[in-house]
Enzyme design. Structure first.
Site, PDB file in Angstrom:
ATOM      1  N   GLU A  64      34.413  31.503  56.692  1.00 36.39           N
ATOM      2  CA  GLU A  64      33.969  32.718  57.339  1.00 36.39           C
ATOM      3  C   GLU A  64      34.988  33.309  57.743  1.00 36.39           C
ATOM      4  O   GLU A  64      35.674  33.364  58.740  1.00 36.39           O
ATOM      5  CB  GLU A  64      32.971  32.366  58.568  1.00 36.39           C
ATOM      6  CG  GLU A  64      31.981  33.277  58.906  1.00 36.39           C
ATOM      7  CD  GLU A  64      31.523  32.943  59.782  1.00 36.39           C
ATOM      8  OE1 GLU A  64      30.720  34.032  60.192  1.00 36.39           O
ATOM      9  OE2 GLU A  64      30.906  32.248  60.825  1.00 36.39           O
ATOM     10  N   GLU A 123      25.494  40.706  66.039  1.00 34.03           N
ATOM     11  CA  GLU A 123      25.230  39.941  66.991  1.00 34.03           C
ATOM     12  C   GLU A 123      24.624  39.912  68.223  1.00 34.03           C
ATOM     13  O   GLU A 123      25.731  40.523  68.781  1.00 34.03           O
ATOM     14  CB  GLU A 123      27.061  38.767  67.113  1.00 34.03           C
ATOM     15  CG  GLU A 123      26.851  38.200  65.753  1.00 34.03           C
ATOM     16  CD  GLU A 123      28.133  36.862  66.035  1.00 34.03           C
ATOM     17  OE1 GLU A 123      27.193  36.229  64.998  1.00 34.03           O
ATOM     18  OE2 GLU A 123      28.728  37.302  66.387  1.00 34.03           O
TER      19      GLU A 123
END
Length: 383
Positions: free
Chosen positions: A159, A242
């Site tokens: 990621e 987020e």
């Protein structure tokens, strides 16, 4: 600042669910996977998603809390309109509402050419516009996912996170490992693992609300750090938020992305003749071991009188040690034999200069350091 856990630890496989319900007078909740968004489509279902521009998928992706989160989807992006959940800042965020191109947990955007092998990418670009709010604890995160296989479901092994903005006492996974100048901007680089996948994060020193990105530059920098190879596959690119606490009003107001194949993203290998003489190099090997694992930091010093352009360090690990991931070098292991090769940014070592890399490994039994090293075939002293 406290460490956080990546959302990928708790992501669940998306389910093909279709449901429509009333949430307010005249408001519609659309949760059909693969559906097409019209103006002001609202998604409140936990993993609900819809398609915009017949090209991208917008997902609610509320994976870290049972509290309700709703997003309002437009033709160009989305906005968080309800965020009732909150999470401690030393843990994982509540969600990752986002828009993406490619494949995420079997949900693939229409007509995507992803996954595509890194070596075949000729260009990968994206345009993004964020709208921020002053309250709340959150980050604005752009994700690039890669895997050794052309994976269309489950967690990928790598990621890449691009942090455009962070608010509150949160930080990326791992620890800082340096800086990188990419796309004309300086980024602080963090590196770590959440237990499910490795993560390299590029953190902007101040908030960026809009950008035109050369995604291939980030991918290549990650490759040059030894985290992936050209045989890996790009599976998806995603832009969203987020939130840990609050976040109502956060929005991606515009998103576009394109990945073109037919390229030859294979840099030529960098090798040079071995340095002359056994005293041309010195190696400092610093390890930290625990019950069943260890990390090692390796520093190579050029003690000769000529510049080294491209290096290969070879040595043997004691029994019971196995390398699992590395940074700032491409490290491979066959039996006990280890070979570490430079990456693009640290292949040149001037006389008296140094190059460093590190890696993490598993340990079975008691720990011991390697005893001898050769650089480009010449024996190095220990420092």
């Amino acid at each position: 600042m406290r460490r956080r856990s990546a959302r990928s630890i708790m992501r669940r496989t998306l389910r093909a669910i279709m449901a429509v319900g009333l949430v307010a007078a005249g408001s519609i909740v659309a949760v059909a996977l693969g559906g097409t968004a019209s103006a002001d489509t609202q998604i409140c279902e936990q993993y609900g998603s819809t398609v915009i521009q017949n090209r991208y998928v917008v997902q609610n992706n509320r994976w870290g809390t049972t509290a309700q989160q709703c997003i309002n989807v437009t033709n160009n992006g989305f906005e968080i309109i309800t965020q009732n959940g909150s999470s401690p800042t030393n843990g994982a965020p509540t969600a990752y509402p986002s828009v993406f191109l490619g494949c995420h947990y079997t949900n693939c955007s229409p007509g995507t050419n992803l996954p595509i092998q890194v070596s075949q990418i000729s260009s990968a670009t994206s345009s993004i516009n964020y709208r921020y709010v002053s309250n709340g604890i959150y980050n604005a995160s752009y994700d690039i996912w890669l895997d050794p296989s052309p994976k269309r479901d489950g967690v990928n092994q790598m990621e890449i996170m691009i942090w455009f903005n962070r608010q509150g006492p949160i930080q990326p996974i791992g620890s800082p490992v340096g800086n990188a100048n990419i796309d004309g901007r300086n980024w602080e680089v963090w590196r770590g693992s959440n237990g499910s996948n490795n993560v390299i994060s590029y953190v902007a020193p101040s908030a960026i609300s809009s950008a035109n990105l050369n995604l291939l530059a980030f991918i290549n920098d990650t490759r040059n750090r030894g985290a992936i190879t050209n045989s890996w596959y790009l599976t998806s690119i995603q832009a969203g938020f987020e939130p840990w606490q609050g976040g109502v009003g956060l929005a991606v107001t515009n998103f576009s992305a394109a990945v073109n194949g037919g390229g030859n993203n294979n840099p030529p290998p960098t090798t040079t003749p071995p340095p002359s003489g056994s005293g041309a190099c010195a190696v400092k090997y610093t390890a930290n071991a625990w019950n069943n694992g260890f990390t090692a930091d390796v520093q190579i010093t050029n003690t000769g009188s000529s510049t080294i352009n491209g290096w290969t360090l070879a040595y043997s690990l004691p029994s019971g040690q196995q390398v699992t991931n590395s940074w700032n070098a491409t490290v491979s292991q066959s039996g006990s034999s280890v070979t570490a090769r430079n990456v693009g940014h640290n292949g040149t070592i001037s006389p008296g200069g140094t190059a460093s890399f590190g890696y993490q490994g598993t340990l079975n039994g008691s720990y011991a350091n390697p005893t001898s090293f050769t650089l480009n075939g010449a024996t190095c002293s220990r420092s």
